[in-house]
Design a protein around this motif. Structure first.
Motif, short mmCIF file in Angstrom:
data_model
loop_
_atom_site.label_atom_id
_atom_site.label_comp_id
_atom_site.label_asym_id
_atom_site.label_seq_id
_atom_site.Cartn_x
_atom_site.Cartn_y
_atom_site.Cartn_z
N ARG A 155 5.68 -15.89 4.65
CA ARG A 155 5.44 -16.89 5.69
C ARG A 155 6.62 -16.91 6.66
O ARG A 155 7.78 -16.94 6.25
N ILE A 156 6.31 -16.90 7.96
CA ILE A 156 7.35 -16.97 8.98
C ILE A 156 7.64 -18.42 9.33
O ILE A 156 8.78 -18.89 9.27
N CYS A 157 6.58 -19.15 9.73
CA CYS A 157 6.76 -20.54 10.15
C CYS A 157 5.40 -21.20 10.28
O CYS A 157 4.35 -20.55 10.19
N PHE A 158 5.43 -22.51 10.51
CA PHE A 158 4.24 -23.26 10.90
C PHE A 158 4.26 -23.41 12.41
O PHE A 158 5.32 -23.61 13.02
N LEU A 159 3.08 -23.34 13.02
CA LEU A 159 2.99 -23.54 14.48
C LEU A 159 2.91 -25.01 14.85
O LEU A 159 3.07 -25.36 16.02
N ASN A 160 2.66 -25.88 13.88
CA ASN A 160 2.68 -27.33 14.14
C ASN A 160 4.12 -27.77 14.33
O ASN A 160 4.94 -27.66 13.42
N ILE A 161 4.46 -28.26 15.50
CA ILE A 161 5.84 -28.66 15.77
C ILE A 161 6.03 -30.16 15.67
O ILE A 161 7.15 -30.66 15.83
N GLU A 162 4.95 -30.91 15.42
CA GLU A 162 5.03 -32.36 15.22
C GLU A 162 4.29 -32.70 13.92
O GLU A 162 3.31 -32.04 13.56
N PRO A 163 4.75 -33.74 13.22
CA PRO A 163 4.11 -34.09 11.93
C PRO A 163 2.65 -34.49 12.07
O PRO A 163 1.87 -34.30 11.14
N ASP A 164 2.27 -35.06 13.23
CA ASP A 164 0.89 -35.53 13.39
C ASP A 164 0.04 -34.58 14.22
O ASP A 164 -1.05 -34.94 14.67
N GLU A 165 0.52 -33.37 14.45
CA GLU A 165 -0.22 -32.40 15.26
C GLU A 165 -1.31 -31.73 14.44
O GLU A 165 -1.05 -31.18 13.36
N VAL A 166 -2.52 -31.74 14.96
CA VAL A 166 -3.66 -31.07 14.34
C VAL A 166 -4.12 -29.97 15.30
O VAL A 166 -4.64 -30.26 16.37
N ILE A 167 -3.91 -28.72 14.90
CA ILE A 167 -4.29 -27.60 15.75
C ILE A 167 -5.77 -27.30 15.54
O ILE A 167 -6.23 -27.15 14.41
N ARG A 168 -6.51 -27.23 16.63
CA ARG A 168 -7.96 -27.04 16.57
C ARG A 168 -8.40 -25.61 16.87
O ARG A 168 -9.46 -25.17 16.41
N SER A 169 -7.61 -24.87 17.63
CA SER A 169 -8.04 -23.53 18.02
C SER A 169 -6.84 -22.67 18.38
O SER A 169 -5.78 -23.19 18.77
N LEU A 170 -7.03 -21.33 18.24
CA LEU A 170 -5.98 -20.36 18.55
C LEU A 170 -6.52 -19.35 19.56
O LEU A 170 -7.71 -19.02 19.56
N PHE A 171 -5.62 -18.83 20.39
CA PHE A 171 -6.00 -17.77 21.32
C PHE A 171 -4.79 -16.87 21.54
O PHE A 171 -3.72 -17.35 21.93
N TYR A 172 -4.96 -15.58 21.25
CA TYR A 172 -3.89 -14.61 21.48
C TYR A 172 -4.00 -14.08 22.91
O TYR A 172 -4.97 -13.42 23.26
N ASN A 173 -2.99 -14.38 23.72
CA ASN A 173 -2.96 -13.94 25.11
C ASN A 173 -2.24 -12.60 25.19
O ASN A 173 -1.01 -12.53 25.16
N LYS A 174 -3.02 -11.52 25.27
CA LYS A 174 -2.45 -10.18 25.30
C LYS A 174 -1.69 -9.90 26.58
O LYS A 174 -0.81 -9.03 26.61
N SER A 175 -2.04 -10.61 27.64
CA SER A 175 -1.42 -10.33 28.94
C SER A 175 0.06 -10.68 28.96
O SER A 175 0.83 -10.06 29.70
#
Length: 520
Positions: A155-175
């Motif tokens: 594991r590298i890290c969590f992308l949640n940077i706040e304790p109450d953050e709920v991530i709903r979707s991801l998108f890899y921007n290749k550009s």
């Protein structure tokens, strides 16, 4: 040797003498490659280095014979390179796939200096997987996104940077080589979408907080939304507060233009264009002979310029199942009515009987091949824009009826579909199927030992050809492998799927929040 063959690939206009000369040249080069080294030992170089037993020698001879056939096929066939390349990719690419590692997103003892995620207290199923180069991202239903190093499986890290953050979707921007997360927060009762872009380099260095917020001027409170379009390199946002649609550049996130029109009901995006669907309206004064139309407008997605405005007649008092745009074709379907395929350039309409084409639960358009996929009742079908059924799959019954892009994968060439499917429990039927698949790949010199493996009744990962419907490969748990029990658990209720085409690896997530990596 291959460089000498490139100019003649796909050539069929030469005379028979030229073709015979090419065949003789290929055979001659291959024979010289395996010829006797008379200047040194006088023995065959091939036999001296590779031959250890009569069985191995026979197998190598079969392989070389097959190599000659493949090269001859590539030289002589008009489709040349495509057949050679597709043959290698379909059978060889997925051969001998097995479970190689697992990435667990559940860390209940997380003691990060920044915060402690309350959502990690219990396991949650993986709902989305994204792979960006050497990093794998797993998103759980509770909104925790974990980044893993694919090379070390750590594991590298969590992308949640706040304790109450709920991530709903991801998108890899290749550009710009970044990951975009779309999140909601407890501070506003999880009602507004917030977007953030984080460079992959910051993620590798365990610094996800170095990202920056996107579209801060927009109020993306429900029913507002954000949609990322990697085909056109655009982002579409809708602010429900002031009813404004905006189009942004996906490379630098600059605002391109805004659309202010309260009558818009929905927007569909296609390569190069956008379809604006307005609220249906009644025309005419007679209640007995009422006519209903849907106003439509097509815009150039780069500039927002109006290319065409027109009305499409529909049956009154009938629900609209869908209106979809694909280049110059418009697909319109009402409840219990025929499918209408409209050519917006000529206004011609082609109808497909409702008994032949029933309303699907989802669409996927194959822009490269001028086809589209439909999903209905665990089944996948391929259609063209004449309303003709092009392909039905021989062994591709989806495990989940509610198909979405997170639990299937279409390759970038749009020739293969990878899905989590229901596995055939009848061993005899499955054995016949495996014999059929492996016999087609036996020309590649594949080993048939795995056809006798006992297969579990769990689901399987099926790789099928979109054009022919053939099942090219099937990943199942096999008793002959040492990690058989681990594979059983990995294939038990797969909830998300992703294929990394660069690394040739398939990632699956399950209900326990574990991401499994399959590779050969």
């Amino acid at each position: 040797m291959s460089s000498a063959y490139v100019p003649t690939i796909g050539t069929t206009t030469g005379s028979s003498t030229d073709c015979q000369h090419q065949v003789s040249e290929i055979k001659g080069k291959l024979k010289r490659k395996l010829s006797y080294d008379t200047e040194t030992t006088g023995k065959p170089c091939f036999a001296q280095k590779r031959r250890r037993s009569s069985h191995i020698g026979t197998k190598c001879q079969k392989y070389n014979s097959h190599l000659v056939r493949k090269l001859l096929s590539r030289q002589m066939d008009s489709r040349g390179y495509r057949i050679f390349n597709k043959h290698a990719r379909s059978h060889e690419r997925f051969r001998n796939f097995s479970l190689v590692s697992k990435l667990d997103s559940h860390f209940p003892d997380n003691t990060s200096d920044l915060f402690k995620l309350c959502f990690l207290r219990k396991r949650s199923k993986v709902v989305e997987i994204v792979s960006a180069k050497d990093i794998v991202f797993g998103l759980t239903q509770t909104g925790v996104c974990t980044a893993f190093d694919r090379l070390t499986s750590e594991r590298i890290c969590f992308l949640n940077i706040e304790p109450d953050e709920v991530i709903r979707s991801l998108f890899y921007n290749k550009s710009n080589d970044s990951l975009i997360t779309v999140s909601v927060y407890r501070a506003d009762n999880y009602s507004s979408l917030k977007c953030r872009s984080t460079s992959l380099e910051y993620i590798r260095r365990n610094k996800p907080n170095m990202g920056f917020n996107l579209f801060e001027t927009e109020s993306l409170r429900w029913p507002g939304f954000v949609e990322f379009d990697d085909v056109n390199g655009k982002v579409l946002t809708y602010s429900a507060t002031n009813k404004v649609y905006k189009v942004w550049d996906l490379v630098n996130y600059n605002l391109l233009y805004a659309i202010v029109d309260a009558g818009i009901q929905e927007i569909k995006i296609s390569p190069g264009i956008m379809l604006l669907i307005y609220n249906r309206s009644d025309v005419g004064n007679s209640t007995t002979n009422e006519e209903c139309v849907v106003p439509l407008k097509i815009l150039a997605i780069g500039s927002g310029e109006t290319l065409k405005s027109f009305n499409h007649k529909i049956k009154p008092h009938k629900k609209i199942d869908f209106i979809e745009q694909f280049n110059e074709k418009l697909l319109v379907k009402q409840e219990n009515e025929n499918l209408e395929i409209v050519d917006v350039r000529t206004a011609s309409i082609h109808c497909v009987d409702s008994t032949h084409f029933m309303t699907p639960s989802a669409f996927i358009f194959l822009y490269e091949n001028q086809l589209f996929l439909t999903f209905r009742d665990h089944m996948v079908s391929v259609w063209n824009f004449k309303g003709e059924l092009v392909t039905t799959f021989e062994d591709h019954m989806l495990w989940h009826p509610d198909c979405n892009t997170n639990n299937i994968y279409i390759t970038s060439q749009q020739d293969l579909i990878i899905s989590y499917c229901k596995n055939k429990k009848q061993k005899s039927n499955f054995g016949q199927h495996r014999n059929r698949v492996l016999s087609s790949s036996s020309e590649d010199g594949s080993d048939h030992n795995d056809e006798h493996d006992e297969v579990s009744s769990k689901g399987s990962l099926n790789i099928s050809d979109i054009f022919t419907g053939k099942c090219l490969a099937k990943i199942v748990a096999k008793r002959s492998q040492s990690n058989y029990q681990e594979q059983l658990r990995a294939l038990d209720d797969v909830t998300a799927l992703y294929y990394n085409e660069e690394l040739n690896e398939i990632y699956t997530g399950n209900k326990l929040g574990v991401v499994h990596c399959w590779s050969n």
